[in-house]
Design a protein around this motif. Structure first.
Motif, short mmCIF file in Angstrom:
data_model
loop_
_atom_site.label_atom_id
_atom_site.label_comp_id
_atom_site.label_asym_id
_atom_site.label_seq_id
_atom_site.Cartn_x
_atom_site.Cartn_y
_atom_site.Cartn_z
N LEU A 86 0.84 -1.19 0.00
CA LEU A 86 0.00 0.00 0.00
C LEU A 86 0.87 1.24 0.00
CD1 LEU A 86 -2.48 -0.91 2.87
CD2 LEU A 86 -3.01 -0.86 0.45
N ARG A 87 0.39 2.26 -0.61
CA ARG A 87 1.04 3.56 -0.49
C ARG A 87 0.74 4.13 0.89
NH1 ARG A 87 -0.57 4.83 -6.37
NH2 ARG A 87 1.43 4.55 -7.38
N ARG A 88 1.68 4.88 1.41
CA ARG A 88 1.48 5.49 2.72
C ARG A 88 0.24 6.38 2.71
NH1 ARG A 88 6.24 7.10 5.74
NH2 ARG A 88 5.40 6.63 7.75
N SER A 89 0.01 7.12 1.64
CA SER A 89 -1.16 8.01 1.56
C SER A 89 -2.46 7.21 1.64
CB SER A 89 -1.12 8.84 0.27
OG SER A 89 -1.13 7.99 -0.86
N THR A 90 -2.47 6.01 1.06
CA THR A 90 -3.66 5.15 1.13
C THR A 90 -3.87 4.67 2.56
OG1 THR A 90 -3.35 4.44 -1.15
CG2 THR A 90 -4.75 3.06 0.23
N MET A 91 -2.79 4.28 3.22
CA MET A 91 -2.90 3.83 4.61
C MET A 91 -3.41 4.95 5.51
SD MET A 91 0.46 1.43 4.98
CE MET A 91 0.20 1.13 6.70
N GLU A 92 -2.95 6.18 5.25
CA GLU A 92 -3.42 7.31 6.04
C GLU A 92 -4.89 7.60 5.78
OE1 GLU A 92 -0.59 10.27 4.91
OE2 GLU A 92 0.96 9.49 6.27
N LEU A 93 -5.33 7.38 4.56
CA LEU A 93 -6.73 7.57 4.19
C LEU A 93 -7.63 6.54 4.90
CD1 LEU A 93 -8.88 8.90 2.23
CD2 LEU A 93 -8.34 7.01 0.68
N ILE A 94 -7.18 5.30 4.93
CA ILE A 94 -7.97 4.21 5.50
C ILE A 94 -7.97 4.26 7.02
CG2 ILE A 94 -8.24 1.70 5.66
CD1 ILE A 94 -6.77 1.57 2.92
N GLY A 95 -6.83 4.56 7.60
CA GLY A 95 -6.71 4.55 9.05
C GLY A 95 -6.16 3.23 9.54
N ARG A 96 -6.23 3.04 10.84
CA ARG A 96 -5.69 1.83 11.49
C ARG A 96 -6.71 0.68 11.47
NH1 ARG A 96 -1.43 2.10 14.91
NH2 ARG A 96 -0.37 4.11 14.99
N TYR A 97 -6.18 -0.50 11.74
CA TYR A 97 -7.04 -1.67 11.91
C TYR A 97 -7.93 -1.45 13.12
CZ TYR A 97 -5.26 -5.18 8.72
OH TYR A 97 -4.97 -5.91 7.61
N ASN A 98 -9.11 -2.01 13.07
CA ASN A 98 -10.01 -2.02 14.21
C ASN A 98 -9.55 -3.13 15.14
OD1 ASN A 98 -12.13 -2.38 16.04
ND2 ASN A 98 -13.69 -1.88 14.52
N ALA B 97 -11.46 0.64 3.11
CA ALA B 97 -10.63 1.12 1.99
C ALA B 97 -11.49 1.36 0.75
CB ALA B 97 -9.53 0.11 1.69
N VAL B 98 -12.37 0.44 0.45
CA VAL B 98 -13.25 0.57 -0.71
C VAL B 98 -14.17 1.77 -0.55
CG1 VAL B 98 -15.19 -0.51 -1.91
CG2 VAL B 98 -13.17 -1.86 -1.37
N LEU B 99 -14.76 1.92 0.63
CA LEU B 99 -15.68 3.03 0.86
C LEU B 99 -14.97 4.38 0.78
CD1 LEU B 99 -17.98 1.76 3.75
CD2 LEU B 99 -18.48 1.89 1.31
N ARG B 100 -13.68 4.40 1.03
CA ARG B 100 -12.94 5.66 0.98
C ARG B 100 -12.26 5.87 -0.36
NH1 ARG B 100 -11.69 4.80 7.02
NH2 ARG B 100 -13.37 6.05 7.89
#
Length: 173
Positions: free
Chosen positions: A6-18, A33-36
């Motif tokens: 994953l790109r870091r920007s994508t990870m920041e968009l998605i957030g952390r694991y629940n 991830a899909v919803l965002r």
């Protein structure tokens, strides 16, 4: 995930694991991830082989199914919060399949009472009347003949007829 990049920007968009969804957090993570708006690509090349030992979180199919149901609940809430109400019907079919899988595993383990309780849960989400017949038969079949004979009967029935049964159980589109 050992095979995901994953790109870091994508990870920041998605957030952390629940962290409350231990054992089912990846499902909810990819849903978010899909919803965002995350974009996905894949390859068919094999990068790793997965080994599950007896202590793995996914070894116990009943517990894994219950964790999956909890993740579905969180995903449904996320869909509502993001205004994606058109996705809500997907959860009915997913809950049905989860409860059905739990029921089958319980019955194959010889836990008939628990299996029947899961059967009752599954039919809350069944949308086709003829599906109820298949569902009831899939509960009664191992109960009546015993879980040891199920595999022999499957071989006797043959893959063609098993595929016909699976088609009956496909969700309505």
């Amino acid at each position: 995930h050992s095979s995901v990049m994953l790109r870091r920007s994508t990870m920041e968009l998605i957030g952390r694991y629940n962290e409350n969804l231990r054992g089912a957090g990846d499902f909810e993570y990819w849903w978010r991830a899909v919803l965002r708006g995350a974009k996905f690509a894949y390859t068919t090349r094999t990068f790793l082989e997965l080994h599950r030992d007896a202590q793995s979180l996914t070894t116990d199919k009943v517990a894994a199914g219950l964790r999956h149901l909890r993740a579905l609940q969180v995903c449904e809430q996320t869909a509502c919060e993001t205004g994606r109400n058109e996705l809500l019907p997907l959860f009915q079919d997913a809950r049905y399949r989860s409860w059905h899988g739990i029921m089958l595993e319980q019955v194959l383990r010889g836990k008939r009472r628990e299996g029947f309780a899961s059967y009752r849960e599954s039919i809350k989400y069944e949308r086709r009347i003829y599906g109820l017949t298949v569902e009831l038969l899939s509960y009664l079949f191992p109960v009546v003949i015993g879980s040891r004979r199920v595999e022999r009967v499957k071989k006797w029935i043959g893959p063609h007829y098993l595929e016909q049964i699976r088609k009956l159980r496909q969700p309505i589109k």
